[in-house]
Structure formats: C-alpha cells, structure tokens
Motif scaffolding. Structure first.
Motif, PDB file in Angstrom:
ATOM      1  N   PRO A  14      -6.994  -0.829 -20.495  1.00  0.00           N
ATOM      2  CA  PRO A  14      -5.615  -0.814 -19.987  1.00  0.00           C
ATOM      3  C   PRO A  14      -5.601  -0.551 -18.475  1.00  0.00           C
ATOM      4  CG  PRO A  14      -6.111   1.238 -21.093  1.00  0.00           C
ATOM      5  CD  PRO A  14      -7.311   0.347 -21.276  1.00  0.00           C
ATOM      6  N   TYR A  15      -4.979  -1.424 -17.739  1.00  0.00           N
ATOM      7  CA  TYR A  15      -4.871  -1.258 -16.288  1.00  0.00           C
ATOM      8  C   TYR A  15      -3.417  -1.026 -15.933  1.00  0.00           C
ATOM      9  CZ  TYR A  15      -9.579  -3.137 -16.023  1.00  0.00           C
ATOM     10  OH  TYR A  15     -10.917  -3.332 -16.169  1.00  0.00           O
ATOM     11  N   ASP A  16      -3.197  -0.112 -15.013  1.00  0.00           N
ATOM     12  CA  ASP A  16      -1.854   0.141 -14.514  1.00  0.00           C
ATOM     13  C   ASP A  16      -1.685  -0.660 -13.223  1.00  0.00           C
ATOM     14  OD1 ASP A  16       0.602   1.091 -13.842  1.00  0.00           O
ATOM     15  OD2 ASP A  16      -0.030   3.178 -13.568  1.00  0.00           O
ATOM     16  N   TYR A  17      -1.198  -1.885 -13.363  1.00  0.00           N
ATOM     17  CA  TYR A  17      -1.101  -2.785 -12.217  1.00  0.00           C
ATOM     18  C   TYR A  17      -0.135  -2.280 -11.156  1.00  0.00           C
ATOM     19  CZ  TYR A  17      -3.772  -6.017 -15.021  1.00  0.00           C
ATOM     20  OH  TYR A  17      -4.763  -6.592 -15.760  1.00  0.00           O
ATOM     21  N   ILE A  18       0.935  -1.626 -11.554  1.00  0.00           N
ATOM     22  CA  ILE A  18       1.889  -1.085 -10.581  1.00  0.00           C
ATOM     23  C   ILE A  18       1.205  -0.041  -9.712  1.00  0.00           C
ATOM     24  CG2 ILE A  18       4.067   0.165 -10.316  1.00  0.00           C
ATOM     25  CD1 ILE A  18       4.392  -2.689 -11.377  1.00  0.00           C
ATOM     26  N   SER A  19       0.426   0.823 -10.343  1.00  0.00           N
ATOM     27  CA  SER A  19      -0.314   1.849  -9.600  1.00  0.00           C
ATOM     28  C   SER A  19      -1.321   1.210  -8.650  1.00  0.00           C
ATOM     29  CB  SER A  19      -1.011   2.786 -10.578  1.00  0.00           C
ATOM     30  OG  SER A  19      -1.746   3.749  -9.893  1.00  0.00           O
ATOM     31  N   MET A  20      -1.989   0.158  -9.105  1.00  0.00           N
ATOM     32  CA  MET A  20      -2.962  -0.525  -8.251  1.00  0.00           C
ATOM     33  C   MET A  20      -2.282  -1.167  -7.048  1.00  0.00           C
ATOM     34  SD  MET A  20      -5.419  -2.097 -11.228  1.00  0.00           S
ATOM     35  CE  MET A  20      -6.205  -3.249 -10.161  1.00  0.00           C
ATOM     36  N   ILE A  21      -1.094  -1.697  -7.234  1.00  0.00           N
ATOM     37  CA  ILE A  21      -0.348  -2.303  -6.127  1.00  0.00           C
ATOM     38  C   ILE A  21       0.069  -1.225  -5.129  1.00  0.00           C
ATOM     39  CG2 ILE A  21       1.839  -3.447  -5.539  1.00  0.00           C
ATOM     40  CD1 ILE A  21       1.475  -5.052  -8.167  1.00  0.00           C
ATOM     41  N   LYS A  22       0.497  -0.075  -5.629  1.00  0.00           N
ATOM     42  CA  LYS A  22       0.881   1.029  -4.745  1.00  0.00           C
ATOM     43  C   LYS A  22      -0.311   1.515  -3.931  1.00  0.00           C
ATOM     44  CE  LYS A  22       4.754   2.623  -7.525  1.00  0.00           C
ATOM     45  NZ  LYS A  22       5.309   3.723  -8.308  1.00  0.00           N
ATOM     46  N   ILE A  23      -1.469   1.590  -4.554  1.00  0.00           N
ATOM     47  CA  ILE A  23      -2.685   1.998  -3.848  1.00  0.00           C
ATOM     48  C   ILE A  23      -3.039   0.967  -2.779  1.00  0.00           C
ATOM     49  CG2 ILE A  23      -5.177   2.296  -4.143  1.00  0.00           C
ATOM     50  CD1 ILE A  23      -4.493   3.593  -6.892  1.00  0.00           C
ATOM     51  N   ALA A  24      -2.915  -0.311  -3.109  1.00  0.00           N
ATOM     52  CA  ALA A  24      -3.211  -1.366  -2.137  1.00  0.00           C
ATOM     53  C   ALA A  24      -2.242  -1.312  -0.957  1.00  0.00           C
ATOM     54  CB  ALA A  24      -3.148  -2.733  -2.815  1.00  0.00           C
ATOM     55  N   ILE A  25      -0.961  -1.064  -1.225  1.00  0.00           N
ATOM     56  CA  ILE A  25       0.032  -0.961  -0.147  1.00  0.00           C
ATOM     57  C   ILE A  25      -0.304   0.211   0.767  1.00  0.00           C
ATOM     58  CG2 ILE A  25       2.457  -0.390   0.335  1.00  0.00           C
ATOM     59  CD1 ILE A  25       3.159  -2.045  -2.188  1.00  0.00           C
ATOM     60  N   SER A  26      -0.654   1.348   0.184  1.00  0.00           N
ATOM     61  CA  SER A  26      -1.016   2.520   0.977  1.00  0.00           C
ATOM     62  C   SER A  26      -2.247   2.237   1.831  1.00  0.00           C
ATOM     63  CB  SER A  26      -1.288   3.720   0.073  1.00  0.00           C
ATOM     64  OG  SER A  26      -0.128   4.091  -0.609  1.00  0.00           O
ATOM     65  N   SER A  27      -3.214   1.543   1.253  1.00  0.00           N
ATOM     66  CA  SER A  27      -4.437   1.212   1.987  1.00  0.00           C
ATOM     67  C   SER A  27      -4.153   0.271   3.152  1.00  0.00           C
ATOM     68  CB  SER A  27      -5.452   0.565   1.048  1.00  0.00           C
ATOM     69  OG  SER A  27      -5.807   1.439   0.023  1.00  0.00           O
ATOM     70  N   ILE A  28      -3.302  -0.710   2.920  1.00  0.00           N
ATOM     71  CA  ILE A  28      -2.962  -1.660   3.981  1.00  0.00           C
ATOM     72  C   ILE A  28      -2.245  -0.964   5.125  1.00  0.00           C
ATOM     73  CG2 ILE A  28      -1.475  -3.636   4.525  1.00  0.00           C
ATOM     74  CD1 ILE A  28      -2.199  -4.670   1.656  1.00  0.00           C
ATOM     75  N   ILE A  29      -1.289  -0.101   4.803  1.00  0.00           N
ATOM     76  CA  ILE A  29      -0.564   0.625   5.850  1.00  0.00           C
ATOM     77  C   ILE A  29      -1.508   1.539   6.618  1.00  0.00           C
ATOM     78  CG2 ILE A  29       1.243   2.350   6.279  1.00  0.00           C
ATOM     79  CD1 ILE A  29       2.819   0.999   3.990  1.00  0.00           C
ATOM     80  N   MET A  30      -2.399   2.236   5.907  1.00  0.00           N
ATOM     81  CA  MET A  30      -3.377   3.088   6.575  1.00  0.00           C
ATOM     82  C   MET A  30      -4.266   2.251   7.498  1.00  0.00           C
ATOM     83  SD  MET A  30      -6.631   5.176   5.121  1.00  0.00           S
ATOM     84  CE  MET A  30      -7.412   3.630   4.820  1.00  0.00           C
ATOM     85  N   GLY A  31      -4.696   1.086   7.026  1.00  0.00           N
ATOM     86  CA  GLY A  31      -5.529   0.207   7.844  1.00  0.00           C
ATOM     87  C   GLY A  31      -4.822  -0.258   9.109  1.00  0.00           C
ATOM     88  N   ILE A  32      -3.543  -0.557   8.980  1.00  0.00           N
ATOM     89  CA  ILE A  32      -2.758  -0.975  10.151  1.00  0.00           C
ATOM     90  C   ILE A  32      -2.664   0.158  11.161  1.00  0.00           C
ATOM     91  CG2 ILE A  32      -0.432  -1.618  10.923  1.00  0.00           C
ATOM     92  CD1 ILE A  32      -0.211  -3.229   8.257  1.00  0.00           C
ATOM     93  N   VAL A  33      -2.414   1.384  10.680  1.00  0.00           N
ATOM     94  CA  VAL A  33      -2.312   2.537  11.576  1.00  0.00           C
ATOM     95  C   VAL A  33      -3.646   2.767  12.293  1.00  0.00           C
ATOM     96  CG1 VAL A  33      -2.035   5.049  11.650  1.00  0.00           C
ATOM     97  CG2 VAL A  33      -0.442   3.659  10.333  1.00  0.00           C
ATOM     98  N   VAL A  34      -4.746   2.691  11.550  1.00  0.00           N
ATOM     99  CA  VAL A  34      -6.072   2.891  12.153  1.00  0.00           C
ATOM    100  C   VAL A  34      -6.356   1.789  13.177  1.00  0.00           C
ATOM    101  CG1 VAL A  34      -8.551   2.874  11.673  1.00  0.00           C
ATOM    102  CG2 VAL A  34      -7.015   4.211  10.234  1.00  0.00           C
TER     103      VAL A  34
END
Length: 81
Positions: A14-34
C-alpha cells in the motif's frame, strides 16, 4: 516515485500517493530555496543545509505532510537520546 511505479508489478504494497506528492513538493521547494541561496564556501554551505532542512520540514508541516503522531514519535526519539 519511479521505483514505486515499476515495483508494483512485483509487490503489492500500500502506497500513500498523497503523502508522496507532499514530500515531493516539499523537496522541490527546498531545492529552489537552496538554488537561490547558491552557497559558496564551507560556512555558507553549512548554513544553507540548515536552512534547507528548516524549509523542507516547514513546508511539509504547512501542507500537512506530517501528522501529530509522527511529530510525537520524533520528539520521543530526540528526548530519549
């Protein structure tokens, strides 16, 4: 996410796709800031790492990617060490 897509042929987990999308969004925003900070030198890199960690968890918390149970788990881990 690519691994999840291809592994579904072999494993039915079982995968929680919504959670995975939220993690990806957080990672992308962090990458942009860095990338905007663009650190040069060891101290700037270290400060940028700390800022990146804070931005990642702040965004994840704001979009409700972390629930209270997970926060309590991390608090317990920190208090025990």
């Amino acid at each position: 996410m690519i691994t999840v897509f291809y592994s579904r042929k072999y494993l039915e987990l079982p995968y929680d796709y919504i959670s995975m999308i939220k993690i990806a969004i957080s990672s992308i925003i962090m990458g942009i800031v860095v990338a905007i900070i663009n650190p040069n030198g060891i101290w700037n890199v270290l400060i940028t790492i700390i800022i990146g960690i804070l931005v990642y968890f702040l965004v994840l918390f704001l979009i409700k990617g972390i629930n209270k149970e997970e926060l309590n788990f991390f608090k317990t881990m920190i208090n025990e060490s």
